[in-house]
Design an enzyme around this catalytic site. Structure first.
Site, PDB file in Angstrom:
ATOM      1  CE  LYS A  11      -2.064   0.449   3.825  1.00  0.00           C
ATOM      2  NZ  LYS A  11      -2.052   1.519   4.825  1.00  0.00           N
ATOM      3  NE  ARG A  43      -4.271   1.950  10.714  1.00  0.00           N
ATOM      4  CZ  ARG A  43      -3.061   2.448  10.884  1.00  0.00           C
ATOM      5  NH1 ARG A  43      -2.782   3.125  11.969  1.00  0.00           N
ATOM      6  NH2 ARG A  43      -2.128   2.253   9.992  1.00  0.00           N
ATOM      7  NE  ARG A  71       7.448  -5.503   5.376  1.00  0.00           N
ATOM      8  CZ  ARG A  71       6.466  -4.651   5.637  1.00  0.00           C
ATOM      9  NH1 ARG A  71       6.518  -3.901   6.690  1.00  0.00           N
ATOM     10  NH2 ARG A  71       5.433  -4.582   4.851  1.00  0.00           N
ATOM     11  NE  ARG A  83      10.745  -6.530  10.340  1.00  0.00           N
ATOM     12  CZ  ARG A  83       9.900  -5.532  10.108  1.00  0.00           C
ATOM     13  NH1 ARG A  83      10.315  -4.294  10.151  1.00  0.00           N
ATOM     14  NH2 ARG A  83       8.662  -5.778   9.826  1.00  0.00           N
ATOM     15  NE  ARG A 102       2.616  -6.287  11.851  1.00  0.00           N
ATOM     16  CZ  ARG A 102       3.545  -6.110  10.912  1.00  0.00           C
ATOM     17  NH1 ARG A 102       4.536  -6.966  10.784  1.00  0.00           N
ATOM     18  NH2 ARG A 102       3.472  -5.087  10.089  1.00  0.00           N
TER      19      ARG A 102
END
Ligand SMILES: [Zn+2]
Length: 224
Positions: free
Chosen positions: A22, A97, A134, A162, A173
């Site tokens: 995004k 949000r 990532r 990572r 998440r």
């Protein structure tokens, strides 16, 4: 780039889970349309640094370990959208949000042209794979966009995987994101200016899909 007049501004909201790409697409869209990309992370940091009244409240909230509430977020976004460079429109990333924030945004753009909402959709198993692998810069710590394979874009340093984003953490998440965002998608999805974007394609193809969605939704809104 064409000068946009008040009332025909292009106001865009980008929705999408972490790992959907995004941020990259918001950046590209903003650049192509000559609009400011407004990400809540950035404007929150700016407000805190500038020491505005809302920035001070936000800082105190974050220092206490709490999330910045709707009222403060809405106020900070309102201040940003009132600035000159947002007259012709904007690309919002990270706001709204909540439905409360979405309702406030509708009030803010009232009389300033239509609001196009793009929801980037990527299957969960693809997101998990992207997020769990990532990469960050080993030198300066910058994040790479999920599709980036070269050296660090900021400092040229070597990118490393990572390791803290384990699959279980990533799944959690994503679950939190879906839970929070479902009411937002419900809030927007019946509008003629709402578009779903298939984010499970190469970035350039996604960019093309975003551009045609904007062209379409823009036309759609003209007949409202
Ligand atoms: Zn770097």
């Amino acid at each position: 780039m064409a000068a946009q007049q008040a009332g025909s501004a292009l106001n865009v909201v980008m929705l999408g889970p972490p790992g959907a790409g995004k941020g990259t697409q918001a950046e590209r869209l903003a650049r192509r349309q000559g609009l400011p990309k407004i990400s809540t992370g950035d404007i929150l940091r700016e407000a805190v640094q500038a020491g505005t009244e809302l920035g001070c409240i936000a800082r105190a909230t974050m220092e206490a370990g709490n999330l910045v509430g709707d009222d403060v977020m809405i106020g900070i976004v309102q201040e940003r959208l009132d600035r000159e460079d947002a007259r012709g429109g904007f690309v919002l990333d990270g706001f709204p949000r909540t439905v409360v924030q979405a309702t406030a945004l509708d009030r803010m753009v009232d009389g300033r042209g239509s609001l196009v909402v793009l929801d980037m959709v990527v299957p969960e198993k693809v997101l998990v794979r992207r997020l769990a692998s990532r990469r960050i810069c080993g030198k300066c710590g910058a994040n790479a966009p999920v599709e980036w394979t070269g050296p660090c874009q900021k400092c040229g340093g070597r990118m490393v995987t990572r390791i803290d984003d384990g699959v279980a953490i990533v799944r959690e998440r994503l679950k939190v994101y879906q839970r929070q965002t479902k009411p937002l998608v419900d809030y927007y999805s019946a509008r003629p200016t709402f578009r779903t974007i298939d984010g499970n394609q190469p970035p350039d193809i996604v960019t093309d899909a975003v551009e045609s969605a904007i062209a379409e939704a823009g036309r759609g809104s003209a007949t409202l």
